[in-house]
Design an enzyme around this catalytic site. Structure first.
Site, PDB file in Angstrom:
ATOM      1  N   CYS A 142       0.827  -1.212   0.000  1.00  0.00           N
ATOM      2  CA  CYS A 142       0.000   0.000   0.000  1.00  0.00           C
ATOM      3  C   CYS A 142       0.865   1.267   0.000  1.00  0.00           C
ATOM      4  O   CYS A 142       1.627   1.477  -0.922  1.00  0.00           O
ATOM      5  CB  CYS A 142      -1.004  -0.018   1.147  1.00  0.00           C
ATOM      6  SG  CYS A 142      -2.389   1.116   0.837  1.00  0.00           S
ATOM      7  N   SER A 192      -8.193   0.155   0.080  1.00  0.00           N
ATOM      8  CA  SER A 192      -8.518   1.218   1.031  1.00  0.00           C
ATOM      9  C   SER A 192      -7.449   2.302   0.920  1.00  0.00           C
ATOM     10  O   SER A 192      -6.448   2.275   1.623  1.00  0.00           O
ATOM     11  CB  SER A 192      -8.578   0.661   2.460  1.00  0.00           C
ATOM     12  OG  SER A 192      -8.859   1.681   3.390  1.00  0.00           O
ATOM     13  N   HIS A 235      -4.700  -4.186  -0.235  1.00  0.00           N
ATOM     14  CA  HIS A 235      -4.557  -4.811   1.081  1.00  0.00           C
ATOM     15  C   HIS A 235      -4.984  -6.274   1.062  1.00  0.00           C
ATOM     16  O   HIS A 235      -5.914  -6.672   1.767  1.00  0.00           O
ATOM     17  CB  HIS A 235      -5.361  -4.039   2.117  1.00  0.00           C
ATOM     18  CG  HIS A 235      -4.710  -2.769   2.555  1.00  0.00           C
ATOM     19  ND1 HIS A 235      -3.559  -2.740   3.317  1.00  0.00           N
ATOM     20  CD2 HIS A 235      -5.045  -1.467   2.327  1.00  0.00           C
ATOM     21  CE1 HIS A 235      -3.221  -1.484   3.558  1.00  0.00           C
ATOM     22  NE2 HIS A 235      -4.091  -0.691   2.962  1.00  0.00           N
ATOM     23  N   GLU A 237      -3.591  -8.512   2.521  1.00  0.00           N
ATOM     24  CA  GLU A 237      -3.318  -9.073   3.851  1.00  0.00           C
ATOM     25  C   GLU A 237      -4.454  -8.827   4.844  1.00  0.00           C
ATOM     26  O   GLU A 237      -4.463  -9.415   5.938  1.00  0.00           O
ATOM     27  CB  GLU A 237      -2.013  -8.493   4.414  1.00  0.00           C
ATOM     28  CG  GLU A 237      -2.116  -7.153   5.100  1.00  0.00           C
ATOM     29  CD  GLU A 237      -2.266  -5.959   4.162  1.00  0.00           C
ATOM     30  OE1 GLU A 237      -2.352  -4.823   4.665  1.00  0.00           O
ATOM     31  OE2 GLU A 237      -2.291  -6.163   2.927  1.00  0.00           O
ATOM     32  N   ARG A 249     -15.213   3.208  12.138  1.00  0.00           N
ATOM     33  CA  ARG A 249     -14.384   4.233  12.776  1.00  0.00           C
ATOM     34  C   ARG A 249     -14.610   5.596  12.138  1.00  0.00           C
ATOM     35  O   ARG A 249     -14.820   6.604  12.827  1.00  0.00           O
ATOM     36  CB  ARG A 249     -12.915   3.837  12.662  1.00  0.00           C
ATOM     37  CG  ARG A 249     -11.915   4.859  13.202  1.00  0.00           C
ATOM     38  CD  ARG A 249     -10.547   4.612  12.596  1.00  0.00           C
ATOM     39  NE  ARG A 249     -10.548   4.822  11.156  1.00  0.00           N
ATOM     40  CZ  ARG A 249      -9.647   4.292  10.313  1.00  0.00           C
ATOM     41  NH1 ARG A 249      -8.688   3.509  10.773  1.00  0.00           N
ATOM     42  NH2 ARG A 249      -9.718   4.554   9.015  1.00  0.00           N
TER      43      ARG A 249
END
Length: 305
Positions: A142, A192, A235, A237, A249
């Site tokens: 990323c 993201s 991402h 992972e 959040r």
């Protein structure tokens, strides 16, 4: 073979519950073989979450791997206790004389800043250069991938009008790549980020090979064969609930955030998200570990020579 991590690392209990083979230091010594030395430079705020995600994927390898956790010295994390950092992490200065078979550099939530304004940028560029002599195969993720691609190849990043956020379809562009062995032609990967690299810029650079691409979010995985480096801009992972936690959040903080694309069944945040990328995450990290094992010198001292 299992992954070798400190006996008291918080990730250990989680991995054991998931059936990941974890090795004690006593067992590792008894086997009397050289494990692959893999280091993780963890730039993410929630370090325990990230180290667990990476250890989960590395620990699925049939090879014995010893994981070293590393942090930058010029930055004090706000979301991880000093006790945890002191117990389990070393600064780059403390490990810079060592050599590693593999070195993973994660993302960081600072992608909208110019690279040069990051308070640890100078140290990070020194780490990038150090990987060329002390690491056999680097793996950048990323923001870490964007930063490394900018440093080594001058690859620019561009601000997006809206955050690329969700689980998007991707294409395998190189069926013969050993890093993509076992990959489907089409598969899902979490994304993201507020920035992107562009396909045209990648294709202009003969030193880079585009392995995975997406019509929706652009280049995903690049290879630099000369440096034995991988650049993963998304991402893979992430665990099943990473996007959910980011969404909740930001929503609770009053930020403008859309429901992550293609993540919740029926785009309904009240429903359980489905993990549609787990197998390809294991494939990518397993293939990287295998390629590193096949090509790294038996003696760590020979790395970089």
């Amino acid at each position: 073979m299992p992954i070798r991590i400190p006996d008291t690392l918080p990730a250990r209990e989680t991995l054991l519950k998931e059936g990941v083979a974890v090795m004690t230091e006593t067992d590792a010594v008894r086997q009397d073989i050289r494990p692959l030395q893999i280091a993780l430079l963890n730039l993410m705020p929630n370090k325990i979450r990230t180290e667990t995600q990476i250890a989960r994927l590395i620990g699925a390898s049939p090879l014995q791997v010893e994981l070293t956790l590393v942090r930058v010295g010029g930055h004090t994390p706000k979301n991880t206790s000093q006790e945890h950092l002191i117990s389990f992490y070393q600064t780059w200065e403390e490990i810079r004389e060592r050599k590693f078979d593999g070195f993973i550099i994660t993302g960081a939530p600072i992608e909208q800043m110019p690279f040069e304004e990051v308070n640890y940028w100078e140290e990070l560029t020194q780490i990038f250069d150090w990987t060329q002599t002390n690491v056999h195969s680097p793996f950048y993720i990323c923001w870490g991938a964007m930063a490394a691609a900018y440093h080594f190849h001058g690859l620019p990043k561009y601000q997006l009008e809206a955050k690329a956020f969700g689980v998007f379809r991707h294409r395998n562009l190189d069926l013969a790549s050993p890093y993509l062995s076992g990959f489907s032609d089409d598969f899902a990967i979490p994304v993201s980020r507020w920035t992107e690299v562009r396909r045209a810029d990648v294709l202009e650079r003969q030193s880079l090979r585009l392995l995975i691409d997406s019509d929706d979010t652009g280049p995903c995985l690049l290879e630099d064969r000369a440096r034995r480096s991988l650049y993963m801009f998304n991402h893979v992972e992430y665990d099943s609930f990473s996007l959910k936690e980011e969404f909740e959040r930001d929503r609770e903080a009053g930020k403008q955030i859309q429901v992550p694309f293609g993540y919740y069944p029926g785009d309904d945040p009240a429903r359980q998200p489905l993990n549609r990328w787990r197998s390809h995450a294991h494939l990518l990290f397993g293939n990287w570990i295998n390629q590193t094992y096949q090509s790294t010198p038996f003696s760590l001292d020979e790395i970089g020579q």
